[in-house]
Design an enzyme around this catalytic site. Structure first.
Site, PDB file in Angstrom:
ATOM      1  N   TYR A   1      -5.556  11.299  -3.676  1.00  0.00           N
ATOM      2  CA  TYR A   1      -5.705  12.573  -2.749  1.00  0.00           C
ATOM      3  C   TYR A   1      -4.815  12.974  -1.669  1.00  0.00           C
ATOM      4  O   TYR A   1      -4.958  14.159  -1.332  1.00  0.00           O
ATOM      5  CB  TYR A   1      -7.116  12.230  -2.291  1.00  0.00           C
ATOM      6  CG  TYR A   1      -7.352  11.119  -1.238  1.00  0.00           C
ATOM      7  CD1 TYR A   1      -6.729  10.892   0.008  1.00  0.00           C
ATOM      8  CD2 TYR A   1      -8.139   9.980  -1.925  1.00  0.00           C
ATOM      9  CE1 TYR A   1      -7.007  10.029   0.752  1.00  0.00           C
ATOM     10  CE2 TYR A   1      -8.236   8.812  -0.824  1.00  0.00           C
ATOM     11  CZ  TYR A   1      -7.815   8.912   0.223  1.00  0.00           C
ATOM     12  OH  TYR A   1      -7.816   7.484   0.931  1.00  0.00           O
TER      13      TYR A   1
ATOM     14  N   ASP B   1       1.010  -1.138  -0.019  1.00  0.00           N
ATOM     15  CA  ASP B   1       0.142  -0.138   0.108  1.00  0.00           C
ATOM     16  C   ASP B   1       0.929   0.927   0.058  1.00  0.00           C
ATOM     17  O   ASP B   1       1.785   1.319   1.049  1.00  0.00           O
ATOM     18  CB  ASP B   1      -0.884  -0.144   1.402  1.00  0.00           C
ATOM     19  CG  ASP B   1      -1.849   1.154   1.478  1.00  0.00           C
ATOM     20  OD1 ASP B   1      -1.554   2.115   0.764  1.00  0.00           O
ATOM     21  OD2 ASP B   1      -3.020   1.141   2.014  1.00  0.00           O
TER      22      ASP B   1
ATOM     23  N   ARG C   1       0.481  15.125  13.660  1.00  0.00           N
ATOM     24  CA  ARG C   1       1.315  14.729  12.322  1.00  0.00           C
ATOM     25  C   ARG C   1       1.253  16.007  11.729  1.00  0.00           C
ATOM     26  O   ARG C   1       0.338  16.826  11.299  1.00  0.00           O
ATOM     27  CB  ARG C   1       0.086  13.683  11.555  1.00  0.00           C
ATOM     28  CG  ARG C   1       0.083  12.346  12.148  1.00  0.00           C
ATOM     29  CD  ARG C   1      -0.318  11.460  10.728  1.00  0.00           C
ATOM     30  NE  ARG C   1      -1.397  11.891  10.233  1.00  0.00           N
ATOM     31  CZ  ARG C   1      -2.241  11.308   9.208  1.00  0.00           C
ATOM     32  NH1 ARG C   1      -1.674  10.175   8.673  1.00  0.00           N
ATOM     33  NH2 ARG C   1      -3.216  11.677   8.527  1.00  0.00           N
TER      34      ARG C   1
END
Ligand SMILES: Cc1ncc(COP(=O)(O)O)c(C=O)c1O
Length: 397
Positions: A209, A184, A356
């Site tokens: 995205y 992934d 993050r």
């Protein structure tokens, strides 16, 4: 050399905002607005259904697949866009299991994104009790590559910490034990150089995205190694993965190569937005992106650590071991992130306590990071996060 000032100027970045969340949703490519407007007016508006032929809507999935494929080291003709990443995970895993029919175990790690594990669990349950999912610590993947495992399914870069697996080494180890690999690349594509062909990866999936800047809801991609592409029989055998969709045969015959991984009607508006983003990517070299990303992440870590002792680094310190994000742990991480967002520094929060920050050289530079660190220092040093408004959890964090 990539001209980062030029690429930055091609994005709409709102005034007063320092956008450190391109690892979640990339910003708007300026050209996308006019491009979608033109597509709607000239193609959808004027051509109506004839747009499928006249405007090449149907080919966009493979044309853009190749443009994304360039960034991830795929051989031309072996990437196709469509659906969501969750769907693509399911398809890749089902095909990997089909290629390894005598084995029944899928190995993954607990740094994987939950949807990958959920999709695997759902697929394995539908296949029967003899199938199972084994989830280990990221550090323990190599030693758990045993010969009962059919498929190794990993996300290359951990969405919370940014810790990066060694794709080349793990793929080689897996192959030596007869295991098929699924990677992934949600936090890799557009974040760092990936070389699927050189790593000999079997399957790869990812979304467009995040770092690719295709916009909210932009479609996923799937890569199938050329050696497998004509052998697999898709589990989600939709009509657009048929060899001749418009023959309307009642029997399914897979299309040649990776096109059999198409399922249904492609999202043409989203693919049009992605075209505008890929025009910017055409100006970028992944080696330059990587070098700049490591430089910017190192700078950010050094400044935050020097000025904000409250924050604990959870990303690898060594740039080679990291994706293109920096994460810190803080017991009131959610509230702190809300306080930052209120002051124009947009990052995000992942439970239970991770803040993050995505570092994206296409449109983030040193000046942005110095300005962001000044605001982070103010919020942390003066406990500006300690306000009831910042503690109310929104649905999307
Ligand atoms: C590694 C990874 N896989 C899958 C997903 C979600 O995929 P989908 O596009 O189906 O929502 C994400 C979303 O952030 C992700 O980070």
């Amino acid at each position: 050399m990539t001209d980062f000032a030029a690429t930055k100027s091609m994005f709409h970045l709102p005034d007063g905002v320092i956008y450190l969340d391109g690892n979640s949703l990339g910003p708007l490519p300026r050209a996308a607005t006019a491009r979608i407007g033109k597509m709607m007016q000239d193609e959808w508006g004027e051509m109506l259904i004839t747009g499928w032929n006249k405007a090449g809507w149907m080919q966009k999935s493979t044309v853009l697949g190749d443009r994304v494929g360039r960034l991830i080291g795929a051989q031309p003709g072996h990437v196709v866009m469509g659906d969501t990443l969750s769907i693509k995970v399911y398809q890749a895993l089902a095909s990997a299991l089909e290629l390894n029919p005598s084995r029944k175990v899928v190995l993954s790690d607990n740094g994987n994104f939950p949807t990958d594990l959920y999709m695997a669990d759902g697929l394995l349950r539908s296949l029967g009790d003899e199938y199972g999912l084994r989830v280990v610590d990221p550090d323990a993947v190599a030693e758990n590559l045993t010969d009962d495992i059919a498929a190794l399914m990993l996300t290359e870069v951990d969405y919370r910490t940014g810790r990066k697996h060694d794709m080349r080494a793990l793929t080689a180890l897996a192959h030596a034990r007869g295991i098929i690999t699924i990677w992934d690349l949600a936090h890799s594509a557009g974040a760092l150089p990936v070389d699927l062909a050189a790593c000999n990866a079997d399957f790869a999936v990812g979304c467009s995205y995040k770092y690719l800047n295709g916009g909210p809801g932009a479609p996923a991609f799937i890569y199938v190694a050329p050696r497998h592409a004509d052998k697999i029989h898709p589990a989600l055998s939709g009509w657009l993965g048929h060899e001749a969709p418009f023959a309307f045969d009642l029997d399914y015959r897979p299309a040649p190569g990776v096109e059999r991984m198409r399922v249904g009607t492609p999202p043409v508006l989203q693919l049009t937005a992605l075209e505008a983003a890929m025009d910017i990517w055409d100006m970028a070299d992944m080696a330059d992106i990587r070098a700049k990303s490591i430089e910017l992440c190192d700078l950010f870590i050094a400044e935050v650590e020097a000025k904000c002792p409250e924050l604990t680094l959870v990303s690898p310190r060594d740039g080679d071991q990291r994706g293109s994000q920096v994460s810190f742990r803080f017991h009131q991480g959610y509230a702190a992130m809300q306080a930052l967002i209120a002051r124009g520094v947009i990052g995000d929060f992942r439970a239970p306590d991770i803040m993050r920050f995505g570092i994206t050289p296409l449109y983030i530079d040193e000046r942005d990071l110095h300005a962001a660190v000044a605001i982070i220092t103010d919020v942390m040093g003066n406990a500006l996060w300690d306000h009831p408004d910042y503690k109310i959890r929104a649905a999307i964090t």
